[in-house]
Structures are given as C-alpha cells and as structure tokens.
Scaffold this motif. Sequence first.
Motif, PDB file in Angstrom:
ATOM      1  N   ALA A  20       0.814  -1.220   0.000  1.00 28.70           N
ATOM      2  CA  ALA A  20       0.000   0.000   0.000  1.00 28.70           C
ATOM      3  C   ALA A  20       0.847   1.270   0.000  1.00 28.70           C
ATOM      4  O   ALA A  20       0.479   2.259  -0.617  1.00 28.70           O
ATOM      5  CB  ALA A  20      -0.929  -0.007   1.218  1.00 28.70           C
ATOM      6  N   MET A  21       1.999   1.233   0.695  1.00 27.69           N
ATOM      7  CA  MET A  21       2.795   2.447   0.876  1.00 27.69           C
ATOM      8  C   MET A  21       3.909   2.626  -0.147  1.00 27.69           C
ATOM      9  O   MET A  21       4.341   3.750  -0.393  1.00 27.69           O
ATOM     10  CB  MET A  21       3.428   2.440   2.271  1.00 27.69           C
ATOM     11  N   GLY A  22       4.418   1.559  -0.696  1.00 30.52           N
ATOM     12  CA  GLY A  22       5.577   1.652  -1.580  1.00 30.52           C
ATOM     13  C   GLY A  22       6.863   1.554  -0.775  1.00 30.52           C
ATOM     14  O   GLY A  22       6.859   1.630   0.463  1.00 30.52           O
ATOM     15  N   ASP A  23       7.991   1.404  -1.454  1.00 28.66           N
ATOM     16  CA  ASP A  23       9.268   1.139  -0.795  1.00 28.66           C
ATOM     17  C   ASP A  23       9.722   2.246   0.151  1.00 28.66           C
ATOM     18  O   ASP A  23      10.058   1.997   1.297  1.00 28.66           O
ATOM     19  CB  ASP A  23      10.361   0.879  -1.831  1.00 28.66           C
ATOM     20  N   GLY A  24       9.751   3.490  -0.320  1.00 29.02           N
ATOM     21  CA  GLY A  24      10.284   4.588   0.488  1.00 29.02           C
ATOM     22  C   GLY A  24       9.470   4.852   1.744  1.00 29.02           C
ATOM     23  O   GLY A  24      10.014   4.936   2.849  1.00 29.02           O
ATOM     24  N   ALA A  25       8.169   5.001   1.589  1.00 30.52           N
ATOM     25  CA  ALA A  25       7.310   5.275   2.742  1.00 30.52           C
ATOM     26  C   ALA A  25       7.308   4.092   3.707  1.00 30.52           C
ATOM     27  O   ALA A  25       7.293   4.277   4.926  1.00 30.52           O
ATOM     28  CB  ALA A  25       5.892   5.590   2.275  1.00 30.52           C
ATOM     29  N   PHE A  26       7.338   2.878   3.168  1.00 30.23           N
ATOM     30  CA  PHE A  26       7.355   1.703   4.040  1.00 30.23           C
ATOM     31  C   PHE A  26       8.653   1.627   4.841  1.00 30.23           C
ATOM     32  O   PHE A  26       8.635   1.263   6.019  1.00 30.23           O
ATOM     33  CB  PHE A  26       7.164   0.409   3.250  1.00 30.23           C
ATOM     34  N   ALA A  27       9.774   1.999   4.227  1.00 33.12           N
ATOM     35  CA  ALA A  27      11.051   2.009   4.952  1.00 33.12           C
ATOM     36  C   ALA A  27      10.983   2.989   6.118  1.00 33.12           C
ATOM     37  O   ALA A  27      11.403   2.668   7.232  1.00 33.12           O
ATOM     38  CB  ALA A  27      12.194   2.367   4.006  1.00 33.12           C
ATOM     39  N   ALA A  28      10.442   4.179   5.888  1.00 28.49           N
ATOM     40  CA  ALA A  28      10.297   5.172   6.964  1.00 28.49           C
ATOM     41  C   ALA A  28       9.355   4.652   8.051  1.00 28.49           C
ATOM     42  O   ALA A  28       9.622   4.808   9.246  1.00 28.49           O
ATOM     43  CB  ALA A  28       9.792   6.491   6.401  1.00 28.49           C
ATOM     44  N   PHE A  29       8.252   4.024   7.637  1.00 28.94           N
ATOM     45  CA  PHE A  29       7.302   3.450   8.589  1.00 28.94           C
ATOM     46  C   PHE A  29       7.971   2.367   9.435  1.00 28.94           C
ATOM     47  O   PHE A  29       7.795   2.322  10.646  1.00 28.94           O
ATOM     48  CB  PHE A  29       6.099   2.861   7.823  1.00 28.94           C
ATOM     49  N   GLN A  30       8.758   1.523   8.812  1.00 29.57           N
ATOM     50  CA  GLN A  30       9.411   0.434   9.538  1.00 29.57           C
ATOM     51  C   GLN A  30      10.457   0.965  10.509  1.00 29.57           C
ATOM     52  O   GLN A  30      10.571   0.472  11.633  1.00 29.57           O
ATOM     53  CB  GLN A  30      10.030  -0.558   8.557  1.00 29.57           C
ATOM     54  N   VAL A  31      11.214   1.964  10.116  1.00 30.01           N
ATOM     55  CA  VAL A  31      12.184   2.576  11.030  1.00 30.01           C
ATOM     56  C   VAL A  31      11.452   3.174  12.223  1.00 30.01           C
ATOM     57  O   VAL A  31      11.843   2.974  13.381  1.00 30.01           O
ATOM     58  CB  VAL A  31      13.041   3.636  10.299  1.00 30.01           C
ATOM     59  N   PHE A  32      10.361   3.894  11.973  1.00 29.51           N
ATOM     60  CA  PHE A  32       9.571   4.475  13.062  1.00 29.51           C
ATOM     61  C   PHE A  32       9.056   3.399  14.005  1.00 29.51           C
ATOM     62  O   PHE A  32       9.190   3.517  15.224  1.00 29.51           O
ATOM     63  CB  PHE A  32       8.407   5.302  12.504  1.00 29.51           C
ATOM     64  N   THR A  33       8.446   2.351  13.457  1.00 32.94           N
ATOM     65  CA  THR A  33       7.874   1.318  14.321  1.00 32.94           C
ATOM     66  C   THR A  33       8.948   0.605  15.137  1.00 32.94           C
ATOM     67  O   THR A  33       8.719   0.299  16.306  1.00 32.94           O
ATOM     68  CB  THR A  33       7.053   0.282  13.527  1.00 32.94           C
ATOM     69  N   HIS A  34      10.102   0.362  14.563  1.00 32.49           N
ATOM     70  CA  HIS A  34      11.168  -0.302  15.310  1.00 32.49           C
ATOM     71  C   HIS A  34      11.762   0.605  16.376  1.00 32.49           C
ATOM     72  O   HIS A  34      11.973   0.188  17.512  1.00 32.49           O
ATOM     73  CB  HIS A  34      12.277  -0.788  14.367  1.00 32.49           C
ATOM     74  N   LEU A  35      12.059   1.848  16.024  1.00 27.30           N
ATOM     75  CA  LEU A  35      12.784   2.723  16.935  1.00 27.30           C
ATOM     76  C   LEU A  35      11.903   3.388  17.989  1.00 27.30           C
ATOM     77  O   LEU A  35      12.373   3.692  19.077  1.00 27.30           O
ATOM     78  CB  LEU A  35      13.547   3.790  16.155  1.00 27.30           C
ATOM     79  N   VAL A  36      10.647   3.636  17.688  1.00 28.21           N
ATOM     80  CA  VAL A  36       9.788   4.356  18.631  1.00 28.21           C
ATOM     81  C   VAL A  36       8.819   3.422  19.353  1.00 28.21           C
ATOM     82  O   VAL A  36       8.657   3.509  20.561  1.00 28.21           O
ATOM     83  CB  VAL A  36       9.022   5.489  17.904  1.00 28.21           C
TER      84      VAL A  36
END
Length: 134
Positions: free
Chosen positions: A13-29
Amino acid sequence: NERLSFYAVMHDAMGDGAFAAFQVFTHLVIGWPLYLLGLASTGRLGSDGKFLEDGEFMDHYRPGSKMFPAKIRGKIALSTATVLATMALLFKLSMDYGFVTVGLWYVAPYMWTNSWLVLYTWLQHTDPSVPQYG
C-alpha cells in the motif's frame, strides 16, 4: 487463497520509500516499549529452558515472568516499582511545569537514546554473521 502478513499489505500500500520510513519508526519508537511489555520478540524459551505454553508471554516487569529465574523476583519487583515511581514523578512534573517542558527535557532525550539502543541491537540481530539464540 494466500493470506498476506500485515507488513506485506502495508508495503504494497505504501511503496518502498514510505514503508522504509514506517518500519524505522515502528522499530525505533514503538518496538522498544512493546518488547519490554512482552508483546514483541521476547522469544519463546523461558529461563528454565522450557518452551512457553500457548498464550504465555514474557515481559520485563512481572516478577513471575518466565524470562527471569525465581531467585531474582525481588529485584524485578524493585525495578518495576522504580519504573512506576519514575512515571508518577514525570506525570507530577508535567502537571507542575507542563507536558511540553517535560517532553523537551526528558522524553526527547529518552527517545534519542532509546532509538540508538534499538538501532544497534536491531542491526546486530539482523546481521547474517551473528548467531540467533532462543
């Protein structure tokens, strides 16, 4: 009819770039608090060497958690009490000085430190040369 995982659906749904940012956020925060509460990646093997039963989980706050041997239950209870006392103090300070002030002086540095801790742990655990245990 194959069922896709939550991450696969989000990635599509999000595409590569947005999903990478989402995954970094979910892991780190979000990842660290969920890990401490036993809701993410705490493993399935208790301190006694036995696998957990269905529905059981390990967390870092309950003295009876299978993550810890029985001999240190008192230390876990003391640690949990100090975490709760710190949260109560932060709430009181927020009421006295404002949530923004406490956020800038405590929450922001905490999240920065937390992010680094999670980041290098995440990198270690995803490196193919590092063995996985549990």
